[in-house]
Design a protein around this motif. Structure first.
Motif, PDB file in Angstrom:
ATOM      1  N   SER A 222      21.912  10.635  14.347  1.00 22.16           N
ATOM      2  CA  SER A 222      23.176  10.963  15.023  1.00 22.16           C
ATOM      3  C   SER A 222      23.007  11.269  16.502  1.00 22.16           C
ATOM      4  O   SER A 222      23.987  11.607  17.180  1.00 22.16           O
ATOM      5  N   SER A 223      21.782  11.151  17.025  1.00 20.10           N
ATOM      6  CA  SER A 223      21.538  11.466  18.436  1.00 20.10           C
ATOM      7  C   SER A 223      21.480  10.192  19.270  1.00 20.10           C
ATOM      8  O   SER A 223      20.994   9.154  18.819  1.00 20.10           O
ATOM      9  N   THR A 224      21.971  10.297  20.491  1.00 24.91           N
ATOM     10  CA  THR A 224      21.951   9.167  21.412  1.00 24.91           C
ATOM     11  C   THR A 224      20.569   8.936  21.984  1.00 24.91           C
ATOM     12  O   THR A 224      20.178   7.799  22.273  1.00 24.91           O
ATOM     13  N   LEU A 225      19.807  10.023  22.133  1.00 22.90           N
ATOM     14  CA  LEU A 225      18.526   9.953  22.827  1.00 22.90           C
ATOM     15  C   LEU A 225      17.656  11.107  22.356  1.00 22.90           C
ATOM     16  O   LEU A 225      18.143  12.222  22.187  1.00 22.90           O
ATOM     17  N   VAL A 226      16.367  10.834  22.150  1.00 19.10           N
ATOM     18  CA  VAL A 226      15.387  11.896  21.918  1.00 19.10           C
ATOM     19  C   VAL A 226      14.610  12.105  23.211  1.00 19.10           C
ATOM     20  O   VAL A 226      14.154  11.137  23.834  1.00 19.10           O
ATOM     21  N   VAL A 227      14.470  13.367  23.618  1.00 25.19           N
ATOM     22  CA  VAL A 227      13.731  13.700  24.833  1.00 25.19           C
ATOM     23  C   VAL A 227      12.511  14.517  24.433  1.00 25.19           C
ATOM     24  O   VAL A 227      12.627  15.519  23.715  1.00 25.19           O
ATOM     25  N   PHE A 228      11.340  14.076  24.899  1.00 20.91           N
ATOM     26  CA  PHE A 228      10.076  14.726  24.541  1.00 20.91           C
ATOM     27  C   PHE A 228       9.374  15.100  25.838  1.00 20.91           C
ATOM     28  O   PHE A 228       8.593  14.324  26.391  1.00 20.91           O
ATOM     29  N   PRO A 229       9.625  16.325  26.357  1.00 24.97           N
ATOM     30  CA  PRO A 229       9.153  16.691  27.699  1.00 24.97           C
ATOM     31  C   PRO A 229       7.779  17.354  27.732  1.00 24.97           C
ATOM     32  O   PRO A 229       7.450  18.068  28.666  1.00 24.97           O
ATOM     33  N   THR A 230       6.967  17.131  26.719  1.00 23.93           N
ATOM     34  CA  THR A 230       5.690  17.821  26.559  1.00 23.93           C
ATOM     35  C   THR A 230       4.773  17.672  27.767  1.00 23.93           C
ATOM     36  O   THR A 230       4.793  16.653  28.463  1.00 23.93           O
ATOM     37  N   LEU A 231       3.955  18.690  27.995  1.00 24.21           N
ATOM     38  CA  LEU A 231       2.972  18.654  29.073  1.00 24.21           C
ATOM     39  C   LEU A 231       1.600  18.195  28.588  1.00 24.21           C
ATOM     40  O   LEU A 231       0.749  17.807  29.397  1.00 24.21           O
ATOM     41  N   PHE A 232       1.375  18.235  27.260  1.00 22.75           N
ATOM     42  CA  PHE A 232       0.067  17.854  26.727  1.00 22.75           C
ATOM     43  C   PHE A 232       0.218  17.541  25.244  1.00 22.75           C
ATOM     44  O   PHE A 232       0.886  18.274  24.512  1.00 22.75           O
ATOM     45  N   GLU A 233      -0.409  16.457  24.787  1.00 19.70           N
ATOM     46  CA  GLU A 233      -0.429  16.107  23.372  1.00 19.70           C
ATOM     47  C   GLU A 233      -1.717  15.352  23.061  1.00 19.70           C
ATOM     48  O   GLU A 233      -2.319  14.726  23.935  1.00 19.70           O
ATOM     49  N   GLY A 234      -2.096  15.404  21.776  1.00 19.81           N
ATOM     50  CA  GLY A 234      -3.154  14.536  21.306  1.00 19.81           C
ATOM     51  C   GLY A 234      -2.612  13.193  20.873  1.00 19.81           C
ATOM     52  O   GLY A 234      -3.310  12.177  20.891  1.00 19.81           O
ATOM     53  N   PHE A 235      -1.332  13.177  20.467  1.00 18.19           N
ATOM     54  CA  PHE A 235      -0.664  11.930  20.084  1.00 18.19           C
ATOM     55  C   PHE A 235       0.812  12.013  20.453  1.00 18.19           C
ATOM     56  O   PHE A 235       1.248  11.375  21.388  1.00 18.19           O
ATOM     57  N   GLY A 236       1.601  12.804  19.730  1.00 16.53           N
ATOM     58  CA  GLY A 236       3.027  12.940  20.012  1.00 16.53           C
ATOM     59  C   GLY A 236       3.866  12.166  19.022  1.00 16.53           C
ATOM     60  O   GLY A 236       4.278  11.037  19.293  1.00 16.53           O
ATOM     61  N   LEU A 237       4.133  12.784  17.854  1.00 15.31           N
ATOM     62  CA  LEU A 237       4.871  12.096  16.797  1.00 15.31           C
ATOM     63  C   LEU A 237       6.372  11.934  17.038  1.00 15.31           C
ATOM     64  O   LEU A 237       6.935  10.895  16.685  1.00 15.31           O
ATOM     65  N   PRO A 238       7.079  12.930  17.598  1.00 14.13           N
ATOM     66  CA  PRO A 238       8.542  12.824  17.650  1.00 14.13           C
ATOM     67  C   PRO A 238       9.090  11.534  18.264  1.00 14.13           C
ATOM     68  O   PRO A 238      10.039  10.954  17.716  1.00 14.13           O
ATOM     69  N   PRO A 239       8.556  11.025  19.403  1.00  9.91           N
ATOM     70  CA  PRO A 239       9.102   9.769  19.921  1.00  9.91           C
ATOM     71  C   PRO A 239       8.934   8.607  18.951  1.00  9.91           C
ATOM     72  O   PRO A 239       9.831   7.766  18.821  1.00  9.91           O
TER      73      PRO A 239
END
Length: 365
Positions: A264-281
């Motif tokens: 139901s969302s138009t856009l996902v925003v993932f503003p992380t400063l550090f990740e080993g991978f990053g699943l949400p996007p």
């Protein structure tokens, strides 16, 4: 048949992405033909819950994953003791930490080195303890698994582990990837954006919230942020900026509730400063939801050209890019199609294949 002891002392139902990794990985392993037997050494919280996804026996360690001292002692000393008692041929520690000394051969999944690369994001003396435990586990392991080139390079640089001892095994989003977006079924949704993650500082939610101030009120979307347990510290940030009308703090959600938000969302925003991978996007893209990510190398590894990128330290730039995308329906539809195609390149079945390959490499020795 070789016996693999899986260290699940950390799992309590509150650990987010690493728990999702373990559940998805071992559910995929359960679908694979093979000649391995699995036993899980579980926290008391996990043992009391649903473990039907695990392809083997689950043992209650009697150790609480929420008690940091008891859990740390369990990781350092109890795992190898149980492995020897059970006659295990291999230990898998899937969540960064594990035994302090070598014993039964160990495969360690090391997701990231946040306490080394950014100790300022880990509270107090806990950063020192984590660094020590990470270093001991990595040195005890015969083989390491990590999910990105960026994480592998950190392990080589910061821990001195040879690259040839490390397998890069990417994670995945949802295996039931959404149908491609077409001009007839384009995403015509309310102006709602979604962001997902825990409340550790590197997730960068305060800057994301502040970015809404740089979007005119008439065009400002509703920002939904999930992932908190109990009282949400972001409530103070929302109040500070007077954005209660435009920010919904949803706390910890079930997988089904999160699915509904992605849809139901138009856009996902993932503003992380550090990740080993990053699943949400990747999860968003597999649901057909476009993603705006931090412009850091690991996110380009995950999302490729399907996402858009922004400087995570610049709230004005974040706000401007959100506003631009929300006013660009054709670009959002193109991102949705590209995201579905990108997500289809990842699967938990492939992740399981990579991890099993690491197991067999060690067992063959």
């Amino acid at each position: 048949m070789p016996l693999v002891l899986v260290d699940l002392l950390f799992m309590t139902g509150t650990k987010g992405g690493m728990e999702q990794y373990v559940r998805s990985l071992y559910a995929a392993i359960a679908e694979k033909p093979g000649n391995l037997e699995f036993v899980a050494l579980a926290s008391s919280e996990l043992a009391a819950g649903d473990t039907s996804w695990f392809p083997g026996t689950v043992i209650d360690s009697g150790i609480s994953g929420e008690n940091r001292m008891a859990w740390a002692r369990g990781e350092l000393f109890s795992v190898q003791r149980h492995a020897k008692r059970l006659g295990a041929d291999l230990v898998h520690c899937p969540a960064n930490l594990g035994p302090a000394r070598r014993g039964v051969p160990l495969v360690l999944t090391l997701h990231d080195l946040l306490p080394f690369r950014h100790p300022e994001y880990v509270p107090g003396a806990y950063a020192h303890v984590l660094r020590l435990m990470l270093r001991l586990a990595a040195r005890s392991a015969q083989r390491l698994v990590t999910s990105s080139v960026a994480a592998r390079d950190d392990i080589v640089e910061l821990l001195g582990i040879p690259a040839e001892r490390i397998d890069i095994v990417p994670l995945a989003g949802y295996d039931n990837v959404a149908a491609p977006v077409t001009p007839e079924n384009g995403r015509r949704l309310p102006r709602q954006i979604l962001s997902v993650g825990n409340r550790m500082p590197h997730k960068n939610f305060p800057r994301l919230i502040e970015s809404l101030l740089h979007i005119p009120e008439a065009e400002r979307p509703l920002l939904v942020i999930t992932g908190s347990h109990g009282d949400d510290p972001l409530a103070q940030v929302v109040a500070q900026f007077g954005l209660e009308k435009w920010v919904s703090l949803r706390g910890w959600l079930s997988a089904e509730e999160l699915d509904e938000l992605f849809d139901s969302s138009t856009l996902v925003v993932f503003p992380t400063l550090f990740e080993g991978f990053g699943l949400p996007p990747l999860e968003a893209m597999s649901r057909g939801c476009p993603a705006l990510c931090s412009d850091i190398p690991v996110m380009h590894e995950v999302a490729g050209t399907a996402a858009r990128y922004v400087d995570p330290y610049d709230p004005a730039a974040i706000g401007a890019e959100i506003a631009r995308l929300l006013n660009s329906p054709a670009e959002l539809d193109e991102m949705s199609r590209a995201g579905v195609a990108r997500a289809a390149q990842f699967s938990w079945s492939r992740t399981a294949d990579g991890v099993l390959k690491a197991f067999h490499t060690v067992l063959a020795r």
